[in-house]
Scaffold this active site. Sequence first.
Site, PDB file in Angstrom:
ATOM      1  N   ASP A   8       0.906  -1.276  -0.422  1.00 56.66           N
ATOM      2  CA  ASP A   8      -0.084   0.375   0.229  1.00 56.66           C
ATOM      3  C   ASP A   8       1.067   1.427   0.186  1.00 56.66           C
ATOM      4  O   ASP A   8       1.664   1.310   0.878  1.00 56.66           O
ATOM      5  CB  ASP A   8      -1.289  -0.091   0.924  1.00 56.66           C
ATOM      6  N   GLU A  68      -1.677  -1.603  -5.014  1.00 56.94           N
ATOM      7  CA  GLU A  68      -2.519  -0.850  -5.335  1.00 56.94           C
ATOM      8  C   GLU A  68      -2.462   0.458  -6.343  1.00 56.94           C
ATOM      9  O   GLU A  68      -1.477   0.796  -6.849  1.00 56.94           O
ATOM     10  CB  GLU A  68      -2.817  -0.147  -4.087  1.00 56.94           C
ATOM     11  N   ASP A 140      -2.476   1.108   7.801  1.00 51.21           N
ATOM     12  CA  ASP A 140      -1.302   0.334   6.621  1.00 51.21           C
ATOM     13  C   ASP A 140      -1.512  -0.815   5.786  1.00 51.21           C
ATOM     14  O   ASP A 140      -0.837  -1.013   4.692  1.00 51.21           O
ATOM     15  CB  ASP A 140      -0.427   1.438   6.243  1.00 51.21           C
TER      16      ASP A 140
END
Length: 186
Positions: A8, A68, A140
């Site tokens: 992430d 991502e 996160d």
Amino acid sequence: MSLILGIDPGSRITGYGIIRAMGNKQEYIASGCIRTTEKATLPERLDVIFQGVSEIIKEFSPTELAIERIFMARSAESALKLGHARGVAIVAAVNSGLSVHEYEARKIKQAIVGSGAANKNQVQHMVMTLLNLPSKPQSDAADALAISICHHHTQLSLARMTSGADSVVSADRYRRGRYASGKQDR
């Protein structure tokens, strides 16, 4: 079996999460955050992220990286910084010979929570549940684990579709061969 590293990306905090995927099962291996200092310049932050991802890859030897996909952030400047962080993580993976898979945030949330509009707390809760963790991972890190889980589920779905398509093709070929030879069911 595969070891999936989820990332992430962020210019201040980059989450990571590693799972072992074995057929339909997934197992938590590790997670955490690579943190940069606010006073550091962007190039210094990018170096910290690159070195951090490289160390994680060296320590755990994942077989794949899921990350991502970039989206339009609050501002163009934020999106650009996020893109840089993403880029150095991808370069660290490619330099280590890993295949890289990208997923949109909405798809990740959909795969984990069942809603593309899920909030961070819902993602944390489902990651904790899916991986049988004793407590919620940091936000996160939970997002990174969600990316790993999303990749695992996507690969399973693709494998099922491929094997299903093979059996349909085989059945179709069988029928064509059977009817072409003049033999028919009565």
